[in-house]
Design an enzyme around this catalytic site. Structure first.
Site, PDB file in Angstrom:
ATOM      1  N   LYS A  46       0.986  -1.289  -0.074  1.00 15.89           N
ATOM      2  CA  LYS A  46      -0.015  -0.063  -0.048  1.00 15.89           C
ATOM      3  C   LYS A  46       0.872   1.244  -0.010  1.00 15.89           C
ATOM      4  CE  LYS A  46      -3.317  -2.357   3.252  1.00 15.89           C
ATOM      5  NZ  LYS A  46      -3.627  -2.311   4.491  1.00 15.89           N
ATOM      6  N   GLY A  47       1.907   1.009   0.381  1.00 18.99           N
ATOM      7  CA  GLY A  47       3.126   2.448   0.647  1.00 18.99           C
ATOM      8  C   GLY A  47       2.913   3.425  -0.297  1.00 18.99           C
ATOM      9  N   GLU A 102       7.740   2.613  -6.023  1.00 17.24           N
ATOM     10  CA  GLU A 102       7.714   2.077  -4.576  1.00 17.24           C
ATOM     11  C   GLU A 102       7.895   3.399  -3.493  1.00 17.24           C
ATOM     12  OE1 GLU A 102       6.977   0.443  -2.373  1.00 17.24           O
ATOM     13  OE2 GLU A 102       8.356  -1.568  -2.203  1.00 17.24           O
ATOM     14  N   ASP A 103       7.659   3.156  -2.389  1.00 15.15           N
ATOM     15  CA  ASP A 103       7.940   3.851  -1.386  1.00 15.15           C
ATOM     16  C   ASP A 103       9.237   4.415  -0.831  1.00 15.15           C
ATOM     17  OD1 ASP A 103       7.451   1.573  -0.081  1.00 15.15           O
ATOM     18  OD2 ASP A 103       5.971   2.280   1.411  1.00 15.15           O
ATOM     19  N   ASP A 106      14.601  -0.392   1.633  1.00 10.50           N
ATOM     20  CA  ASP A 106      15.221  -0.683   2.770  1.00 10.50           C
ATOM     21  C   ASP A 106      16.465  -2.026   2.696  1.00 10.50           C
ATOM     22  OD1 ASP A 106      15.352  -0.097   5.616  1.00 10.50           O
ATOM     23  OD2 ASP A 106      14.186  -1.859   6.149  1.00 10.50           O
ATOM     24  N   LYS A 134      16.965   3.863   1.823  1.00  7.62           N
ATOM     25  CA  LYS A 134      17.891   4.160   3.215  1.00  7.62           C
ATOM     26  C   LYS A 134      19.212   3.203   2.648  1.00  7.62           C
ATOM     27  CE  LYS A 134      14.120   3.453   6.593  1.00  7.62           C
ATOM     28  NZ  LYS A 134      13.750   2.459   7.619  1.00  7.62           N
ATOM     29  N   PHE A 155      13.104   4.949  11.221  1.00  6.25           N
ATOM     30  CA  PHE A 155      11.929   4.399  10.738  1.00  6.25           C
ATOM     31  C   PHE A 155      11.131   5.519  10.355  1.00  6.25           C
ATOM     32  CE2 PHE A 155       7.770   2.500  10.893  1.00  6.25           C
ATOM     33  CZ  PHE A 155       7.878   1.325   9.811  1.00  6.25           C
ATOM     34  N   VAL A 156      10.476   5.920   9.196  1.00  8.03           N
ATOM     35  CA  VAL A 156       9.816   7.014   8.768  1.00  8.03           C
ATOM     36  C   VAL A 156       8.473   6.522   8.473  1.00  8.03           C
ATOM     37  CG1 VAL A 156      11.904   8.376   8.103  1.00  8.03           C
ATOM     38  CG2 VAL A 156      10.510   6.799   6.302  1.00  8.03           C
ATOM     39  N   ASP A 162       3.624   3.516   6.529  1.00  6.54           N
ATOM     40  CA  ASP A 162       2.972   3.457   7.853  1.00  6.54           C
ATOM     41  C   ASP A 162       3.546   2.816   8.952  1.00  6.54           C
ATOM     42  OD1 ASP A 162       3.020   0.368   6.636  1.00  6.54           O
ATOM     43  OD2 ASP A 162       1.845   0.082   8.178  1.00  6.54           O
ATOM     44  N   ARG A 168      -0.412   6.572   7.558  1.00  8.32           N
ATOM     45  CA  ARG A 168      -0.169   6.968   5.885  1.00  8.32           C
ATOM     46  C   ARG A 168      -0.699   8.132   5.459  1.00  8.32           C
ATOM     47  NH1 ARG A 168       1.071   1.533   4.039  1.00  8.32           N
ATOM     48  NH2 ARG A 168       0.061   0.049   5.076  1.00  8.32           N
TER      49      ARG A 168
END
Ligand code: IMP
Ligand code: MG
Length: 185
Positions: A46-47, A102-103, A106, A134, A155-156, A162, A168
């Site tokens: 969902k990001g 993509e959001d 990582d 990241k 962590f954002v 989310d 979100r």
């Protein structure tokens, strides 16, 4: 009523900075795909929903959209490593120019899995566009073609991202107060 803003320690990237960068990314994508009639953006749910919506609106060229649901996280803030397609694409990819939206990248596991799975469907080309990166946390090497922002190992949340399915809707990228997730790290 609880206000999500009370849980924020720091705004990392504000709304105007996001908007400016996304305009720049769209301009670069338009230039790179100027010679191809076709462009299919694939939103990783969902990001990436908010980023996809702003990136798509910043593009003036014709393009198509499709959505893919991927799950790689449990309730915590680090990847479980196991990636799963929970909703597949509606459009076949053969012969298409495909751009994954993509959001955040990582560990790299999600995108590396997606890239392998989508390449098997014979697209004409496959590139990756991520809003956030990241680099300090990479475990699997993935070539990323478009990166909005490199960020530190924090962590954002917000702008689609989310924590435990909340935050979100915040219109900026922010760092949560550590006491909210310290027990999960
Ligand atoms: P990777 O497979 O470890 O690269 O993780 C990618 C996915 O993990 C992203 O699509 C996000 O959904 C999630 N993720 C990674 N870092 C963060 C973060 O800082 N905040 C929220 N979600 C994150
Ligand atoms: Mg994601």
């Amino acid at each position: 009523m609880r206000d999500l803003q009370d849980d924020i320690a720091q705004v990392l990237i504000d709304e105007t900075t996001l908007a400016d960068r996304i305009q720049g990314m769209a301009a670069q994508i338009e230039a790179d795909y100027a010679d191809s009639d076709d462009l299919l953006l694939i939103c990783v749910l969902k990001g990436a929903y908010m980023f996809l919506s702003d990136l798509s609106r910043a593009l003036t060229r014709p393009h198509h959209l499709d959505f893919m649901g991927i799950s790689s996280y449990g309730r915590g803030t680090t990847s479980s490593g196991a990636v799963q397609i929970i909703m597949d694409l509606k459009i076949p990819l053969d012969g298409r120019h495909v751009l994954i939206v993509e959001d955040i990248i990582d560990s790299g596991r999600t995108l590396s899995y997606m890239k392998r799975s989508l390449l098997a469907r014979s697209p004409a080309s496959l590139r990756i566009c991520t809003l956030l990166n990241k680099p300090a946390r990479r475990e699997v090497e993935v070539d990323v073609d478009y990166v909005g922002f490199d960020i530190p190992d924090e962590f954002v949340v917000g702008y689609g991202l989310d924590f435990d399915e909340l935050y979100r809707n915040l219109p900026y990228i922010a760092v949560l107060k550590p006491e909210l997730f310290a027990h999960l790290r």
